[in-house]
Design a protein around this motif. Structure first.
Motif, mmCIF file in Angstrom:
data_model
loop_
_atom_site.group_PDB
_atom_site.id
_atom_site.type_symbol
_atom_site.label_atom_id
_atom_site.label_comp_id
_atom_site.label_asym_id
_atom_site.label_seq_id
_atom_site.Cartn_x
_atom_site.Cartn_y
_atom_site.Cartn_z
ATOM 1 N N GLN A 150 0.847 -1.187 0.000
ATOM 2 C CA GLN A 150 0.000 0.000 0.000
ATOM 3 C C GLN A 150 0.884 1.238 0.000
ATOM 4 N N ARG A 151 0.584 2.156 -0.897
ATOM 5 C CA ARG A 151 1.288 3.434 -0.979
ATOM 6 C C ARG A 151 0.263 4.565 -0.987
ATOM 7 N N ASP A 152 0.671 5.722 -0.439
ATOM 8 C CA ASP A 152 -0.204 6.892 -0.397
ATOM 9 C C ASP A 152 0.321 7.980 -1.308
ATOM 10 N N ILE A 153 -0.623 8.788 -1.794
ATOM 11 C CA ILE A 153 -0.272 9.955 -2.607
ATOM 12 C C ILE A 153 -0.964 11.155 -1.983
ATOM 13 N N ALA A 154 -0.215 12.232 -1.678
ATOM 14 C CA ALA A 154 -0.784 13.491 -1.197
ATOM 15 C C ALA A 154 -0.444 14.548 -2.230
ATOM 16 N N ILE A 155 -1.493 15.089 -2.887
ATOM 17 C CA ILE A 155 -1.275 15.985 -4.009
ATOM 18 C C ILE A 155 -2.121 17.224 -3.846
ATOM 19 N N LEU A 156 -1.513 18.373 -4.218
ATOM 20 C CA LEU A 156 -2.235 19.640 -4.181
ATOM 21 C C LEU A 156 -2.829 19.900 -5.568
ATOM 22 N N VAL A 157 -4.144 20.159 -5.586
ATOM 23 C CA VAL A 157 -4.829 20.454 -6.838
ATOM 24 C C VAL A 157 -5.741 21.648 -6.623
ATOM 25 N N PRO A 158 -6.153 22.341 -7.684
ATOM 26 C CA PRO A 158 -7.100 23.467 -7.533
ATOM 27 C C PRO A 158 -8.358 22.994 -6.796
ATOM 28 N N GLU A 159 -8.886 23.898 -5.943
ATOM 29 C CA GLU A 159 -10.035 23.503 -5.135
ATOM 30 C C GLU A 159 -11.280 23.209 -5.977
ATOM 31 N N LEU A 208 -9.766 12.404 -9.324
ATOM 32 C CA LEU A 208 -8.433 11.851 -9.135
ATOM 33 C C LEU A 208 -8.507 10.343 -8.895
ATOM 34 N N VAL A 209 -9.447 9.943 -8.063
ATOM 35 C CA VAL A 209 -9.616 8.518 -7.774
ATOM 36 C C VAL A 209 -9.985 7.761 -9.052
ATOM 37 N N THR A 244 7.578 0.821 -6.690
ATOM 38 C CA THR A 244 7.939 2.237 -6.809
ATOM 39 C C THR A 244 7.790 2.705 -8.260
ATOM 40 N N LYS A 245 8.160 1.844 -9.182
ATOM 41 C CA LYS A 245 8.082 2.206 -10.599
ATOM 42 C C LYS A 245 6.633 2.439 -11.035
ATOM 43 N N VAL A 246 5.754 1.530 -10.612
ATOM 44 C CA VAL A 246 4.338 1.656 -10.986
ATOM 45 C C VAL A 246 3.712 2.838 -10.264
ATOM 46 N N HIS A 247 4.061 3.010 -8.984
ATOM 47 C CA HIS A 247 3.474 4.088 -8.194
ATOM 48 C C HIS A 247 3.850 5.451 -8.762
ATOM 49 N N GLN A 248 5.058 5.554 -9.260
ATOM 50 C CA GLN A 248 5.487 6.827 -9.828
ATOM 51 C C GLN A 248 4.679 7.159 -11.082
ATOM 52 N N ARG A 249 4.320 6.121 -11.843
ATOM 53 C CA ARG A 249 3.493 6.375 -13.020
ATOM 54 C C ARG A 249 2.127 6.927 -12.603
ATOM 55 N N MET A 250 1.608 6.473 -11.483
ATOM 56 C CA MET A 250 0.329 6.997 -10.991
ATOM 57 C C MET A 250 0.458 8.458 -10.578
ATOM 58 N N ILE A 251 1.576 8.791 -9.912
ATOM 59 C CA ILE A 251 1.806 10.179 -9.487
ATOM 60 C C ILE A 251 1.939 11.078 -10.704
ATOM 61 N N LYS A 269 0.121 15.532 -14.144
ATOM 62 C CA LYS A 269 -0.052 16.021 -15.515
ATOM 63 C C LYS A 269 -1.508 16.335 -15.833
ATOM 64 N N LYS A 270 -2.390 15.447 -15.416
ATOM 65 C CA LYS A 270 -3.800 15.593 -15.795
ATOM 66 C C LYS A 270 -4.511 16.679 -15.017
ATOM 67 N N PHE A 271 -4.136 16.903 -13.767
ATOM 68 C CA PHE A 271 -4.878 17.843 -12.921
ATOM 69 C C PHE A 271 -4.059 19.072 -12.535
ATOM 70 N N ASP A 272 -2.908 19.260 -13.210
ATOM 71 C CA ASP A 272 -2.078 20.450 -12.981
ATOM 72 C C ASP A 272 -1.786 20.602 -11.482
ATOM 73 N N GLY A 273 -1.361 19.514 -10.854
ATOM 74 C CA GLY A 273 -1.094 19.561 -9.419
ATOM 75 C C GLY A 273 0.372 19.345 -9.133
ATOM 76 N N HIS A 274 0.706 19.370 -7.832
ATOM 77 C CA HIS A 274 2.064 19.071 -7.408
ATOM 78 C C HIS A 274 1.999 18.396 -6.049
ATOM 79 N N LEU A 275 3.068 17.626 -5.785
ATOM 80 C CA LEU A 275 3.062 16.856 -4.552
ATOM 81 C C LEU A 275 3.125 17.765 -3.349
ATOM 82 N N ARG A 276 2.383 17.339 -2.312
ATOM 83 C CA ARG A 276 2.391 18.103 -1.072
ATOM 84 C C ARG A 276 3.583 17.666 -0.231
#
Length: 807
Positions: free
Chosen positions: A718-727, A734-735, A786-793, A798-805
């Motif tokens: 299990q891996r987590d992603i915390a990402i900042l996106v426009p409100e 995203l899900v 890690t390789k697959v998870h990075q593709r998800m990040i 790219k799709k939601f113009d976000g960046h990692l928190r």
């Protein structure tokens, strides 16, 4: 209906035993209640001849009778005034048990030995005559002979429980007609119906039928030279066998023919009829009348009466009057044979609390064609037993010609319904056996003329039932229906409703079932504008109350009333759902559109009455109702339905808290918080959230197939992603982006946090997502995950113009 076997044989020949006859009648629809041997107690009673009499030495009113019983001479003490030498009478010898249970013994009566008892007819239960001991000389009896044999009392009584639809069988001839059909023998009638006299009027009397709607036919004739007296034994025997008391030859003749033909008759003393008139009219309210039983009765305007020129003389179809009764001095009679309306007689009999054999038959319907036949039979019988002479003329007041009913009977239809192979000739034989006329219309169709006495036959299927009845129900072979070994297709909507009900119940909701009839005030309580389509309802033509005068357009008002009721009963945490129809009017005289909807309401505490020690006492909110919706759709495997912004907000919805449910571009429902103003109109003081969805629309969707997935053999990562996106970006997007990514190792993705506030740039929000990876054939290495998870990040950035928190 009662009759005896011997009486029945007067009209039809048959070889059935009493038990066979009982079985045959029962199978033909005439249920036999009892078959009893008559006068069984009299088997030991003998005929005795008095050869001499002597005065009793110790009693003035007793005599000593020397009697011969066969070859034995006995002395019997008797007190009957008609005891005399040469008289043949009935004797009960010592040891005989009388009908009342009294046992005859050898005894001394005033000092003289008596070896039996000479019997009266009343003591033996043969009749009510008690003027003396029986006189049997007229029967050509022989000393020592059985009394039953001497008097012809050996007979068997049959009692039939008639159904209301067979009034034709309330007579011996009607029953004989059925037996004749079973035995395939001709019916023997006492009157030739083809040679009845034509009655065109009388110069001795007149008949005026004022109310023909209650009396469709009235036949009357006058007889003179009548000698009223006891009836001959054969007639008395017939009446006694069916528990009727003989009165005199005139009355007995009318009762006998009523039992024989089923046509009630009446005889008036002609000299008592004022103005020699018969007027058939309804009574005057409050009019008084004394019937033959001596009771004075108060009449009303609904009762049909037979009147003379001045006053009533009989209650039509029920009972005659004391003022026109036939007495021992009567020599002139007016005979009545009429047909009265069944409903009128039934009403009169009930209101007067007076039920008779005549009213029993009229209430069930008497054939109008029977009136002249029964009159001819009565005239013939009175000429024989009362020495009467009938006038050549008479009256037959017939309102309208009686036209028998013609019905078409198809041979193919008969065989199809009964599972038989009857030919047209066979069916014709069945029909003619019970008095019907049949002609051939074509190769497959018979035209059947139904006799007027069969009031129960009005359509083709009734004739088919007659075929089965006469042939014998037990003669028709029984076969089981062919049942294909296939599973019947189930109604998809019903199956889905059962699934939805089970799912919502598992989520803690209770099912409500409300009336489809609602108050028109619901539109005002929901705050709908005057031109809103929701105000267009289907009105009931005959509503039970004003509060149930229109058909509902929505399930929500009914559930809100349920919420209010629960709160009023101090049950403030409410979770209810209803699946039911709503009705949309189309046009005048056109059935409305009916759609099934599902509505869920939540109100009060999230965990209801759960203890505060273990559960936080927080109120339900929009996410609770959304969770119910998501669980429902997931359980129903309807992934096509998604939540989206609600662009069409109803007046009763809080616009800040609502979401739409959509399939593609089509909105099929919504979840929302009920507006404060609407809640006030329903007298609810706490928040209410609801889900409303068009259930017919989701029924039309294709459910995802159920698939079996083997239990995993290898561990997950299990891996987590915390990402900042426009409100403005929905977290669900995203899900969905990750879930729809075709990645072999991806097993599950879920949202576990959305945060805005401290350390988060204005206009943005933090979305935390948990992603689970698993391989089905090996344990995943950290490098591969890690390789697959990075593709998800990278996909999300790219799709939601976000960046990692930064954590």
């Amino acid at each position: 209906m009662k009759f005896t076997i011997d009486w029945l044989r007067q009209y039809v020949d048959f070889d059935f035993t009493p038990q066979q006859l009982s079985d045959q009648l029962t199978m033909a629809g005439l249920e036999v209640d009892a078959v009893d041997e008559l006068y069984r107690d009299l088997e030991v009673i003998k005929v005795a001849e008095i050869i001499d009499t002597h005065p009793h030495p110790n009693a003035d009113k007793l005599v000593l009778c020397d009697v011969m019983v066969g070859d034995e001479e006995k002395r019997i003490v008797c007190g009957a005034p008609n005891a005399r030498k040469g008289l043949l009478t009935a004797v009960a010898l010592p040891g005989t048990v009388m009908p009342g249970g009294f046992k005859i013994k050898k005894s001394k009566i005033r000092g003289e030995v008596s070896l039996g008892m000479l019997c009266s007819a009343k003591e033996l239960g043969v009749s009510e005559e008690s003027s003396g001991i029986m006189e049997l000389n007229e029967f050509n009896a022989k000393s020592g002979q059985s009394l039953l044999e001497a008097m012809g009392l050996q007979d068997i009584l049959v009692e039939v429980d008639l159904t209301p639809n067979r009034p034709d069988c309330a007579s011996v001839i009607g029953t004989a007609r059925e037996v004749a059909a079973m035995a395939s023998t001709p019916l023997k009638l006492p009157v030739d119906e083809g040679s009845l006299p034509t009655l065109s009027g009388s110069i001795a009397f007149s008949v005026d039928v004022v109310n023909p709607e209650f009396c469709p036919r009235y036949v009357a004739r006058r007889m003179t030279g009548i000698k009223v007296g006891p009836s001959p034994w054969w007639l008395q025997k017939r009446l006694l066998s069916v528990d009727l008391r003989p009165i005199n030859n005139v009355v007995d003749a009318t009762n006998f023919i009523m039992l024989e033909y089923g046509q009630p008759l009446h005889a008036f003393d002609f000299t008592t009829l004022a103005d020699s008139k018969i007027i058939v009219r309804t009574a005057v309210d409050g009019e008084k009348f004394t019937t033959l039983d001596g009771q004075e009765r108060t009449l009303d305007a609904s009762m049909l009466m037979i009147c003379d020129g001045k006053s009533p003389v009989a209650v039509a179809g029920v009972m005659g009057g004391a003022n026109s009764e036939v007495t021992a001095d009567s020599t002139e009679l007016l005979l009545e044979s009429a047909c009265f309306d069944a409903i009128s007689v039934r009403r009169t009999s009930r209101n007067l609390k007076l039920s008779t054999d005549a009213s029993y038959r009229f209430e069930r319907g008497v054939d109008p064609q029977l009136a002249p036949v029964a009159m001819a039979r009565l005239v013939s019988l009175l000429e024989e037993i009362a020495s009467g002479t009938v006038d050549d003329d008479g009256v037959d007041a017939l309102v309208a010609p009686i036209v028998p009913l013609d019905l078409a009977l198809r041979v193919s239809r008969t065989n199809s319904l009964l599972g038989t192979t009857f030919s047209a000739d066979q069916i014709t034989d069945f029909m003619t056996a019970i008095g019907m006329e049949v002609s051939l219309a074509d190769d497959d169709t018979l035209t059947v003329t139904v006799p007027t006495f069969r009031v129960d036959i009005v359509r083709e299927v009734d004739l088919i039932e007659e075929v089965a009845r006469i042939f014998g129900y037990n003669e028709i072979s029984t076969s089981l229906p062919v049942v294909p070994m296939s599973f019947a297709e189930q109604d998809s909507g019903r199956a889905l409703r059962k699934e939805a009900t089970a799912l919502l119940t598992s989520l803690g909701c209770y099912q409500a079932i409300n009336y489809s009839f609602v108050s028109p005030e619901h539109a005002d309580q929901l705050g709908l504008p005057a031109d809103d389509e929701g105000r267009n309802t289907v009105s009931l033509l005959n509503p039970l109350t004003e509060e149930q005068s229109v058909m509902r357009r929505s399930l929500l008002p009914g559930l809100l009333e349920n919420v209010r009721r629960n709160i009023n009963f101090q049950s403030s945490s409410v979770r209810l759902f209803e699946i039911g129809k709503v009705f949309e009017p189309v046009a005048d005289n056109v059935q409305p559109n009916e759609e099934n909807h599902l509505c869920v309401v939540l109100s009060g505490l999230r965990y209801g009455t759960a203890p505060e020690l273990h559960f936080e006492q927080s109120a339900v909110d929009l996410f609770d109702i959304k969770g119910v919706g998501q669980s429902l759709l997931s359980g129903l495997r309807l992934s096509q339905i998604v939540f989206s912004d609600n662009s069409s907000v109803a007046p009763y919805v809080d616009g800040a808290e609502t979401l739409a449910l959509a399939v593609g571009d089509e909105t099929i429902g919504c979840i929302a918080k009920v507006g404060k103003e609407c809640l006030q109109k329903f007298s609810i003081k706490q928040d209410v959230y609801f889900l409303d969805i068009n259930f017919d629309r989701i029924t039309a969707l294709q459910q995802a197939s159920k698939k079996f997935v083997p239990l995993p053999k290898f561990p997950a990562v299990q891996r987590d992603i915390a990402i900042l996106v426009p409100e403005s970006c929905p977290a669900s997007d995203l899900v969905e982006a990750i879930a729809t990514k075709k990645e072999k190792l991806l097993e599950h993705v879920s949202l576990f946090d959305v945060y805005q506030g401290k350390n988060i740039k204005e206009g943005f929000k933090s979305v935390a997502i948990s992603v689970t990876y698993r391989a089905q054939d090996k344990t995943l290495a950290d490098k591969a995950v890690t390789k697959v998870h990075q593709r998800m990040i990278d996909l999300l950035l790219k799709k939601f113009d976000g960046h990692l928190r930064e954590m």
